[in-house]
Structure formats: structure tokens, C-alpha cells
Design an enzyme around this catalytic site. Structure first.
Site, PDB file in Angstrom:
ATOM      1  N   LYS A  36      24.724  -3.355 -25.573  1.00  6.31           N
ATOM      2  CA  LYS A  36      24.097  -2.983 -26.995  1.00  6.31           C
ATOM      3  C   LYS A  36      22.809  -4.003 -26.393  1.00  6.31           C
ATOM      4  O   LYS A  36      22.361  -4.413 -25.435  1.00  6.31           O
ATOM      5  CB  LYS A  36      24.686  -4.190 -28.134  1.00  6.31           C
ATOM      6  CG  LYS A  36      25.767  -3.652 -28.514  1.00  6.31           C
ATOM      7  CD  LYS A  36      27.036  -5.059 -28.691  1.00  6.31           C
ATOM      8  CE  LYS A  36      26.623  -5.048 -31.188  1.00  6.31           C
ATOM      9  NZ  LYS A  36      27.480  -5.308 -31.035  1.00  6.31           N
TER      10      LYS A  36
ATOM     11  N   GLU B 254      29.449  -5.897 -24.785  1.00  2.00           N
ATOM     12  CA  GLU B 254      30.822  -6.513 -25.166  1.00  2.00           C
ATOM     13  C   GLU B 254      31.967  -4.859 -24.686  1.00  2.00           C
ATOM     14  O   GLU B 254      32.104  -4.503 -24.784  1.00  2.00           O
ATOM     15  CB  GLU B 254      30.681  -6.174 -27.011  1.00  2.00           C
ATOM     16  CG  GLU B 254      29.922  -7.100 -27.575  1.00  2.00           C
ATOM     17  CD  GLU B 254      29.172  -7.807 -27.962  1.00  2.00           C
ATOM     18  OE1 GLU B 254      30.047  -6.550 -29.098  1.00  2.00           O
ATOM     19  OE2 GLU B 254      28.525  -8.523 -28.862  1.00  2.00           O
TER      20      GLU B 254
ATOM     21  N   TYR C 107      34.958  -3.361 -26.370  1.00  2.00           N
ATOM     22  CA  TYR C 107      34.704  -2.286 -26.827  1.00  2.00           C
ATOM     23  C   TYR C 107      35.861  -1.958 -28.250  1.00  2.00           C
ATOM     24  O   TYR C 107      36.497  -2.111 -28.099  1.00  2.00           O
ATOM     25  CB  TYR C 107      33.637  -1.024 -27.065  1.00  2.00           C
ATOM     26  CG  TYR C 107      34.400  -0.188 -28.143  1.00  2.00           C
ATOM     27  CD1 TYR C 107      33.081  -0.135 -28.722  1.00  2.00           C
ATOM     28  CD2 TYR C 107      35.095   0.914 -28.459  1.00  2.00           C
ATOM     29  CE1 TYR C 107      33.027   0.619 -30.021  1.00  2.00           C
ATOM     30  CE2 TYR C 107      34.929   2.078 -29.798  1.00  2.00           C
ATOM     31  CZ  TYR C 107      34.034   2.230 -30.343  1.00  2.00           C
ATOM     32  OH  TYR C 107      33.926   2.804 -31.272  1.00  2.00           O
ATOM     33  N   LEU C 108      36.259  -2.944 -29.350  1.00  2.00           N
ATOM     34  CA  LEU C 108      37.481  -3.182 -30.198  1.00  2.00           C
ATOM     35  C   LEU C 108      37.513  -1.693 -31.210  1.00  2.00           C
ATOM     36  O   LEU C 108      36.776  -0.941 -31.481  1.00  2.00           O
ATOM     37  CB  LEU C 108      36.642  -4.093 -31.480  1.00  2.00           C
ATOM     38  CG  LEU C 108      36.775  -5.685 -30.652  1.00  2.00           C
ATOM     39  CD1 LEU C 108      36.348  -5.988 -31.648  1.00  2.00           C
ATOM     40  CD2 LEU C 108      37.955  -6.031 -30.211  1.00  2.00           C
TER      41      LEU C 108
ATOM     42  N   HIS D 289      34.737  -4.327 -39.653  1.00  2.00           N
ATOM     43  CA  HIS D 289      33.491  -5.245 -39.830  1.00  2.00           C
ATOM     44  C   HIS D 289      33.279  -6.414 -41.416  1.00  2.00           C
ATOM     45  O   HIS D 289      33.670  -6.455 -42.205  1.00  2.00           O
ATOM     46  CB  HIS D 289      32.116  -4.765 -40.094  1.00  2.00           C
ATOM     47  CG  HIS D 289      31.360  -5.187 -40.540  1.00  2.00           C
ATOM     48  ND1 HIS D 289      30.190  -4.873 -39.485  1.00  2.00           N
ATOM     49  CD2 HIS D 289      30.316  -6.185 -42.161  1.00  2.00           C
ATOM     50  CE1 HIS D 289      28.918  -5.527 -39.587  1.00  2.00           C
ATOM     51  NE2 HIS D 289      29.915  -6.123 -40.822  1.00  2.00           N
TER      52      HIS D 289
ATOM     53  N   LYS E 111      26.393   0.601 -43.252  1.00  2.00           N
ATOM     54  CA  LYS E 111      27.238   0.674 -44.554  1.00  2.00           C
ATOM     55  C   LYS E 111      26.882   1.339 -45.616  1.00  2.00           C
ATOM     56  O   LYS E 111      25.802   1.587 -45.882  1.00  2.00           O
ATOM     57  CB  LYS E 111      27.271  -0.965 -44.953  1.00  2.00           C
ATOM     58  CG  LYS E 111      27.388  -1.963 -43.501  1.00  2.00           C
ATOM     59  CD  LYS E 111      26.343  -3.360 -43.879  1.00  2.00           C
ATOM     60  CE  LYS E 111      27.164  -4.405 -42.774  1.00  2.00           C
ATOM     61  NZ  LYS E 111      26.359  -5.418 -43.040  1.00  2.00           N
TER      62      LYS E 111
ATOM     63  N   GLU F 168      28.383 -12.160 -39.227  1.00  2.00           N
ATOM     64  CA  GLU F 168      29.327 -10.492 -39.167  1.00  2.00           C
ATOM     65  C   GLU F 168      30.159 -10.762 -37.833  1.00  2.00           C
ATOM     66  O   GLU F 168      29.564 -11.416 -36.937  1.00  2.00           O
ATOM     67  CB  GLU F 168      28.047  -9.999 -38.603  1.00  2.00           C
ATOM     68  CG  GLU F 168      26.656  -9.234 -39.599  1.00  2.00           C
ATOM     69  CD  GLU F 168      26.384  -8.305 -40.214  1.00  2.00           C
ATOM     70  OE1 GLU F 168      26.047  -7.661 -40.682  1.00  2.00           O
ATOM     71  OE2 GLU F 168      26.317  -7.720 -39.016  1.00  2.00           O
TER      72      GLU F 168
ATOM     73  N   ARG G 190      19.089 -13.512 -43.641  1.00  7.34           N
ATOM     74  CA  ARG G 190      18.498 -13.140 -44.867  1.00  7.34           C
ATOM     75  C   ARG G 190      19.136 -12.921 -45.847  1.00  7.34           C
ATOM     76  O   ARG G 190      20.264 -12.937 -45.899  1.00  7.34           O
ATOM     77  CB  ARG G 190      17.508 -12.351 -44.269  1.00  7.34           C
ATOM     78  CG  ARG G 190      18.370 -10.993 -43.717  1.00  7.34           C
ATOM     79  CD  ARG G 190      17.296  -9.539 -43.623  1.00  7.34           C
ATOM     80  NE  ARG G 190      18.537  -8.871 -42.676  1.00  7.34           N
ATOM     81  CZ  ARG G 190      19.108  -7.749 -42.903  1.00  7.34           C
ATOM     82  NH1 ARG G 190      19.807  -8.039 -44.582  1.00  7.34           N
ATOM     83  NH2 ARG G 190      20.333  -7.925 -42.128  1.00  7.34           N
TER      84      ARG G 190
HETATM   85  P1  ADP Z   1      23.109  -3.479 -35.405  1.00  9.34           P
HETATM   86  O1  ADP Z   1      22.088  -4.817 -35.363  1.00  9.34           O
HETATM   87  O2  ADP Z   1      22.528  -3.348 -35.434  1.00  9.34           O
HETATM   88  O3  ADP Z   1      23.868  -3.920 -37.399  1.00  9.34           O
HETATM   89  P2  ADP Z   1      25.459  -5.019 -35.383  1.00  9.34           P
HETATM   90  O4  ADP Z   1      25.624  -5.693 -33.658  1.00  9.34           O
HETATM   91  O5  ADP Z   1      26.029  -5.961 -36.597  1.00  9.34           O
HETATM   92  O6  ADP Z   1      24.212  -4.495 -34.740  1.00  9.34           O
HETATM   93  O7  ADP Z   1      27.183  -3.639 -35.701  1.00  9.34           O
HETATM   94  C1  ADP Z   1      26.890  -2.686 -36.504  1.00  9.34           C
HETATM   95  C2  ADP Z   1      27.919  -2.016 -36.091  1.00  9.34           C
HETATM   96  O8  ADP Z   1      28.849  -1.882 -34.654  1.00  9.34           O
HETATM   97  C3  ADP Z   1      28.869  -2.951 -36.490  1.00  9.34           C
HETATM   98  O9  ADP Z   1      29.640  -3.716 -37.522  1.00  9.34           O
HETATM   99  C4  ADP Z   1      30.536  -2.059 -35.769  1.00  9.34           C
HETATM  100  O10 ADP Z   1      30.703  -1.425 -36.205  1.00  9.34           O
HETATM  101  C5  ADP Z   1      29.597  -1.731 -34.699  1.00  9.34           C
HETATM  102  N1  ADP Z   1      30.321  -1.936 -33.526  1.00  9.34           N
HETATM  103  C6  ADP Z   1      29.118  -3.074 -32.939  1.00  9.34           C
HETATM  104  N2  ADP Z   1      29.846  -4.291 -31.854  1.00  9.34           N
HETATM  105  C7  ADP Z   1      31.100  -3.788 -31.372  1.00  9.34           C
HETATM  106  C8  ADP Z   1      31.996  -3.443 -30.396  1.00  9.34           C
HETATM  107  N3  ADP Z   1      32.327  -4.566 -29.418  1.00  9.34           N
HETATM  108  N4  ADP Z   1      33.115  -3.162 -30.898  1.00  9.34           N
HETATM  109  C9  ADP Z   1      33.186  -2.148 -31.680  1.00  9.34           C
HETATM  110  N5  ADP Z   1      32.514  -1.453 -32.673  1.00  9.34           N
HETATM  111  C10 ADP Z   1      31.575  -2.446 -32.427  1.00  9.34           C
END
Ligand code: ADP
Length: 441
Positions: free
Chosen positions: A158, A200, A202-203, A208, A237, A275, A291
């Protein structure tokens, strides 16, 4: 209390804030680009100021223009809505330097949470459970391999500066990691001007789940439960609900307290969203948004509170109008985001809306503001005494909605509502994309 506030945004969220201000007896100032002179938020506000030409970089994102608009109109505070400058620490700071109140958290808190690595470290220090992964930025492939070996594949790369679901790459093995690492960095560089990435675990099948928190800036904070926003397409979403179908009152109370205590500890002010990914009974922090969220109305419905009103109150130095023990969940709420796009391709459906009829009736709220060149037509939010009632109401409301002239994502929601998994609340973050692939190939 403020006498006049300026709304540094457009569309449905600008209307949302103008409405709250009006109910509080506060005058509102809309700002707009030359292209939006006739827009709804301009008509609805008490005053308006043109702040620049059509490109948002020269209007809605122009700090100098917005600060000048405050000075011209005598607005004492600025509500940033979501998007645009809502998570821009230097904007919050610039307002403060000009003696104007930013209706949101401090520049410092925005900065900490805006950098995803700092956010994760801070969350961990505050006792919030995080996704296993690298402790910070990953500078090279050798380090990346080392991290992956310790947490196990699959992993997700990421961008530190990422947002909006962009800049993420999944790798199932070392070979994939090498490519993913390189592409993630160059994409991050292009999209955010910063090529730092982190890794990270990956789950595989998480939900969410996000916790709404609210602080008064004086060491008091509450949580307003969770929203399940697992139905996503390309990490965006599309359908959100509260309470989360998989979350028990005990789990809610526990994770909610962890989040409320954490933000209380840092004297956080205003609305925030913590989140998480949620899998097998465990929560893993991914980020915090400092926010108001697009999907805040589902929380408002079930708790019967106006979050924007509350944001304005605490920004003016007033105490929060509720205590944790007064916040009780009443029923169930669902939001769907209705976009101007063709289903199944999700390609934009530009055009002029010839006719628009918003649904109404008991337990139905439609927050919309039609715009040319703007993909979200509106948000439809419904409330019912329980989840089945909310689902039935959503179906009824979608049936009443008329949008003529452009195609919309309404047919998608009709199809989703017919799915047993959706009816049962049995889905995770991958459900929608798998279902779309099955339906449309
Ligand atoms: P952004 O800031 O770009 O929205 P996030 O970190 O909030 O990124 O992640 C957005 C989405 O990506 C999450 O809601 C999930 O669907 C997926 N995601 C993020 N991190 C993981 C992870 N470690 N494992 C699986 N899916 C992930």
C-alpha cells in the site's frame, strides 16, 4: 456560536451542511466555480462567492480563494465537507492563522492520520489493534521479502500517501511480490508524488467495519457504533449499513471503547472514523479518516443524532450534546450510492438528467445534488425498525426513484436485494466483485 459559516464544498454534502446550519440559526456562505454558478448549493445558501474557474484546483482546492471568501463575507468558520480540502492539514492551519475556525480536527491530527504509516504507529501506541505488517516504509525488495516471510503470503503493498482505494497491490508469492513492489512504487509516485510503500498481511475474507467516533477536543469522546461497508467495487464503497450484521453488542462496546478512549487521549475534536478490517472475531486497524464520511447518515439514523450539527457545536467550543450512555441504537439503516453509470460495465453515463424524482415517505432520506460531470447522483438512505424492514424499505424506495436521461446504478441494487447473501447480511469485502464476475463475466 458562530453567526456565519462558509462551506468549502459542493454537491450533496454542501447542502447537508447548509441545512444543519440553517436549523441552528447560522447563516451559510456557499463558494462555487464559474461552472457551478447555478448549482443547488449556491441557491440554497444565504450568500455565495465565486472563487474561481471550473477546474477544482483553481476553485474548490484554492486555499487562498476560500480564505478571501471568508474575509469578504465575514464567515467565522469553514466546514470542509468530505473530499477537497477536508483532510488537508495545511488548509486547517492556514485558517487558524487567519483567525478562522476549521470545523474539523486540528491540523496536527489531520497530518498524523493522513500519513498511513504514522497513523498505524499512532493507532498501535493508542492501543488499537492493527493489521500485521511492516513497521514502517519498505525501502527495497529485500526488506519486502523479509517482511512477507515473517507475516506470510499473501501480502498487500500500500502507498503511504494512498487514498480512495488507489495504489494497492496484492502478491501471493515472492515472484509476484517483486513485480507488485515495483509497480506499486511507480504508481504511488505518479498518483501521490510519493513512492513510499508499506506492506500488510492480505486478509482473505474480512469485512470492512468502521467505528464512528466523536470528540470534544477537551479529552472527552464517544463512539457511535459501526458501519459495515464491505460491499465494495475496486475498493470503493457502494452499499453501507449500520449496525453491522456480524457485530454483536459486546464486540461493539469493546472496540467502540478502544476507539473512543484512543481519541479522547489525544484530545481529538469533531467527527472521525476508525476503519478496520474484521475477520474471525478480530479487528485490524487500516486507517482513520479525520472528517465526516459519505456514509455518515446511516449512523445518524440509528442514533437519532445530527453529526454535522455536533461538528459545528464542538468547533464553537460547546460540549457534545450526548454522553456515551445516552447513545442507543434504534433499528437499522442502509445507504446505497447511486451513480450515473452503466451497469454492468460501470462506465460513466454522462448526459443531462431530464427528469428526477426522489423517493420519499417514512424512513427514507435522499441526499442528492445533481451535477453535470459528477458521477454520484445521490445517496439513498433508509431506516427501519430492523434489518428486514430496512431492506424492504430500500426496495420500495428504489422503485420510486426516477432518473431520466442518464443510466444509473439503480438496477444493480435491485439485483443485489434479491440475493440471499445480501438478505442474510452474509458478505465480505470480496463478495461484490466475485458476484459481479459471476453475473456479468
Ligand atoms: P484507501 O485509503 O485507499 O481507501 P484503505 O487502507 O482504507 O485504503 O483500504 C481500502 C480497502 O482496501 C479496504 O476497505 C479493503 O477492502 C481493502 N484492503 C485494505 N487493506 C487490506 C488488507 N490488509 N487485506 C485485505 N484487504 C485490504
Amino acid at each position: 456560536m458562530f453567526e456565519k459559516i462558509l462551506i468549502a464544498n459542493r454537491g450533496e454534502i454542501a447542502l447537508r451542511v447548509i441545512r444543519a446550519a440553517r436549523e441552528m440559526g447560522i447563516k451559510s456562505v456557499a463558494v462555487h466555480s464559474t461552472a457551478d454558478a447555478d448549482a443547488m448549493h449556491v441557491r440554497m445558501a444565504d450568500e455565495s462567492v465565486c472563487i474561481g474557474p471550473a477546474p477544482s484546483s483553481e476553485s474548490y482546492l484554492s486555499k487562498a480563494a476560500i480564505i478571501s471568501a471568508c474575509e469578504i463575507t465575514g464567515a467565522q468558520a469553514v466546514h470542509p465537507g468530505y473530499g477537497f480540502l477536508s483532510e488537508n492539514a495545511s488548509f486547517a492551519q492556514a485558517l487558524e492563522d487567519h483567525g478562522i475556525t476549521f470545523i474539523g480536527p486540528s491540523a496536527e491530527h489531520i497530518r498524523i492520520m493522513g500519513d498511513k504509516i504514522t497513523a498505524k504507529v499512532t493507532a498501535k501506541d493508542l492501543g488499537i489493534p492493527v493489521v500485521p505488517g511492516s513497521d514502517g516504509g519498505v525501502p527495497d525488495f529485500e526488506t519486502a521479502i523479509g517482511v512477507a516471510a515473517s507475516i506470510g503470503f499473501p501480502v498487500i503493498i500500500k502507498a503511504t500517501a494512498g487514498g480512495g482505494g488507489r495504489g494497492m497491490k496484492v502478491a501471493q508469492n515472492a515472484e509476484e511480490l517483486e513485480i507488485a513492489f515495483r509497480t506499486a512504487r511507480s504508481e504511488a509516485k505518479n498518483a501521490f508524488g510519493n513512492d513510499e510503500v508499506y506492506i500488510e498481511k492480505y486478509l482473505q475474507k474480512p469485512r470492512h467495519i468502521e467505528i464512528q467516533v466523536f470528540g470534544d477536543g477537551k479529552g472527552n469522546a464517544v463512539h457511535l457504533g459501526e458501519r459495515d461497508c464491505s460491499l465494495q467495487r475496486r475498493h470503493q464503497k457502494v452499499f453501507e449499513e449500520a449496525p453491522g450484521p456480524a457485530i454483536t453488542p459486546k464486540m461493539r462496546a469493546e472496540i467502540g471503547k478502544v476507539c473512543a478512549d484512543a481519541v479522547a487521549k489525544i484530545n481529538y475534536i469533531g467527527a472521525g472514523t476508525v476503519e478496520f478490517l474484521y475477520e474471525d472475531g478480530k479487528f485490524y486497524f487500516i486507517e482513520m479518516n479525520t472528517r465526516l464520511q459519505v456514509e455518515h447518515p446511516v449512523t445518524e439514523y440509528i442514533f437519532g443524532v445530527d453529526l454535522v450539527r455536533e461538528q459545528i457545536r464542538v468547533a464553537a467550543g460547546l460540549p457534545m450534546s450526548f454522553r456515551q450512555d445516552e447513545l442507543e441504537i434504534n433499528g437499522h439503516a442502509i445507504e446505497v450510492r447511486i451513480n450515473a453509470e452503466k451497469i454492468p460495465g460501470f462506465t460513466p453515463s454522462p448526459g443531462r438528467v431530464r427528469m428526477f424524482h426522489a423517493p420519499g415517505g417514512f424512513g427514507v432520506r435522499m441526499d442528492s445534488a445533481l451535477y453535470s460531470g459528477y458521477s454520484m447522483i445521490g445517496k439513498l438512505i433508509v431506516h427501519g425498525r430492523d434489518r428486514p424492514e430496512a431492506l424492504a424499505r430500500l426496495k420500495r424506495a428504489l422503485g420510486e426513484l426516477i432518473i431520466d436521461g442518464v443510466e444509473s446504478s439503480v438496477p444493480l441494487f435491485h439485483m443485489l436485494l434479491a440475493e440471499p447473501d445480501i438478505q442474510a447480511g452474509d458478505y465480505n469485502i470480496h463478495w461484490l466483485e466475485k458476484w459481479l464476475a459471476r453475473q456479468f463475466g
